[in-house]
Design a protein around this motif. Structure first.
Motif, PDB file in Angstrom:
ATOM      1  N   GLU A 258       6.528  -8.568   5.671  1.00 10.38           N
ATOM      2  CA  GLU A 258       7.701  -7.709   5.251  1.00 10.38           C
ATOM      3  C   GLU A 258       7.317  -6.532   4.768  1.00 10.38           C
ATOM      4  N   LYS A 260       4.232  -4.855   5.506  1.00 16.69           N
ATOM      5  CA  LYS A 260       3.610  -4.236   6.683  1.00 16.69           C
ATOM      6  C   LYS A 260       4.915  -3.768   7.266  1.00 16.69           C
ATOM      7  N   LYS A 261       5.785  -4.321   7.546  1.00 17.24           N
ATOM      8  CA  LYS A 261       6.901  -3.795   8.030  1.00 17.24           C
ATOM      9  C   LYS A 261       7.644  -2.545   7.648  1.00 17.24           C
ATOM     10  N   ALA A 262       7.815  -2.851   6.257  1.00 18.99           N
ATOM     11  CA  ALA A 262       8.297  -1.558   5.325  1.00 18.99           C
ATOM     12  C   ALA A 262       7.308  -0.451   5.622  1.00 18.99           C
ATOM     13  N   THR A 264       5.282   0.413   7.978  1.00 23.13           N
ATOM     14  CA  THR A 264       5.425   0.993   9.336  1.00 23.13           C
ATOM     15  C   THR A 264       6.651   1.732   9.362  1.00 23.13           C
ATOM     16  N   GLU A 265       7.589   1.244   8.897  1.00 20.84           N
ATOM     17  CA  GLU A 265       9.107   1.759   9.219  1.00 20.84           C
ATOM     18  C   GLU A 265       8.954   3.263   8.329  1.00 20.84           C
ATOM     19  N   SER A 266       8.434   3.305   7.285  1.00 24.45           N
ATOM     20  CA  SER A 266       8.415   4.463   6.372  1.00 24.45           C
ATOM     21  C   SER A 266       7.427   5.531   6.775  1.00 24.45           C
ATOM     22  N   THR A 267       6.471   5.043   7.638  1.00 28.65           N
ATOM     23  CA  THR A 267       5.439   6.180   8.085  1.00 28.65           C
ATOM     24  C   THR A 267       5.366   6.562   9.478  1.00 28.65           C
ATOM     25  N   SER A 268       6.349   5.970  10.293  1.00 24.23           N
ATOM     26  CA  SER A 268       6.526   6.220  11.696  1.00 24.23           C
ATOM     27  C   SER A 268       6.953   7.786  12.100  1.00 24.23           C
ATOM     28  N   GLY A 269       7.777   8.407  11.300  1.00 28.56           N
ATOM     29  CA  GLY A 269       8.485   9.924  11.332  1.00 28.56           C
ATOM     30  C   GLY A 269       7.296  10.914  11.252  1.00 28.56           C
TER      31      GLY A 269
END
Length: 285
Positions: A258, A260-262, A264-269
């Motif tokens: 969870e 890692k997912k968070a 990933t989502e926060s650094t994708s932009g």
């Protein structure tokens, strides 16, 4: 259950009990045989004593009769004028009177005469009972009459002695056979009882050894059961610990996923923006 696990044989008790019963039976048989032998020995002793007394009496009677007949025959063998003894016998009317006359003539001792008188009177009584007449008491007035009477008594005494000795021989033989039989029974019974007692001792020894082995095996089994219980408890505890650790690890992995997912989502932009800037810079150049 313990006996099944250890394999200990518990046959000592039945064997010992069986041998004990046999010993009791043999002891009773031995006691009976000993009592029978003692009783038979007592009877034989009495028979031997009675025979010895009867034999001694008959031997004395035969000796007295033989001496009396010898004296009378010697007197009758004299020739010539009648002897003093014949003159004494001439006036005797019965055998008893003749015997008294012989005492007076100093031919017989008073003791011999008394014994012979008793024998004659006894014979007379028996003849009277059997034939109805006291034949032995009659005297014919000469030496041959009393010699015949004493000869008859001698034959009877010798026949009685022979019969008594025959009976004694038979009684002794029967006793010896019975004694041998009882002694053989005692010998074999004693041997069997000794063997049975040895068997009991051996059985008891084996029983004691088996009981000792059983105690040791039971103690070892108890320790093994306790160790098994402890091992089971340890295994159960470790299984519970492993289950708890596995559950905790799963929760940690889930939390990491969870996170890692968070991330990933926060650094994708930011990654896209940087790439665009770099492109623009390349265009300017």
């Amino acid at each position: 259950e313990i006996a099944e696990v250890t394999g200990v044989q518990t046959c000592a008790l039945p064997i010992s009990g069986s041998l004990g019963t046999k010993v009791e039976e043999l002891a009773g048989s031995i006691a009976t045989d000993e009592a029978d032998l003692k009783a038979a020995t007592g009877i034989r002793k009495k028979e031997a004593t009675d025979f010895a007394a009867e034999e001694s009496e008959l031997v004395d009677v035969i000796d007295t009769l033989q001496r009396a007949i010898s004296i009378l025959e010697r007197e009758m063998s004299k020739h010539g004028s009648p002897s003093m003894l014949q003159q004494h016998l001439k006036h005797a009317g019965t055998v008893v009177q003749a015997l008294q006359a012989l005492v007076q003539a100093a031919a017989f001792s008073s003791a011999d005469a008394s014994r012979l008188t008793a024998l004659v009177q006894q014979q007379s009584s028996e003849d009277d009972a059997d034939m109805g007449a006291p034949a032995a008491a009659t005297y014919e007035g000469h030496s041959s009459g009393i010699i015949d009477t004493l000869g008859d008594l001698l034959d009877k005494a010798e026949a009685q002695l022979a019969d008594a000795r025959k009976k004694e021989t038979a009684a002794l033989h029967n006793f010896e056979m019975l004694k041998q039989s009882l002694e053989d029974e005692l010998k074999f019974a004693t041997k069997e009882m000794d063997a049975a007692k040895t068997g009991i001792a051996s059985s008891n020894e084996k029983k004691a050894t088996a009981e000792g082995d059983l105690d040791v095996t039971t103690k070892d089994l108890k320790e093994d059961v306790e160790a098994l219980s402890d091992l089971h408890q340890n295994c159960l505890t470790k299984a519970q610990d492993y289950e708890a650790a596995t559950r905790s690890r799963g929760e940690e992995l889930k939390a990491l996923a969870e996170a890692k997912k968070a991330i990933t989502e926060s650094t994708s932009g930011a990654e896209q923006l940087t790439y665009k800037d770099v492109s623009d810079r390349k265009s300017v150049v």
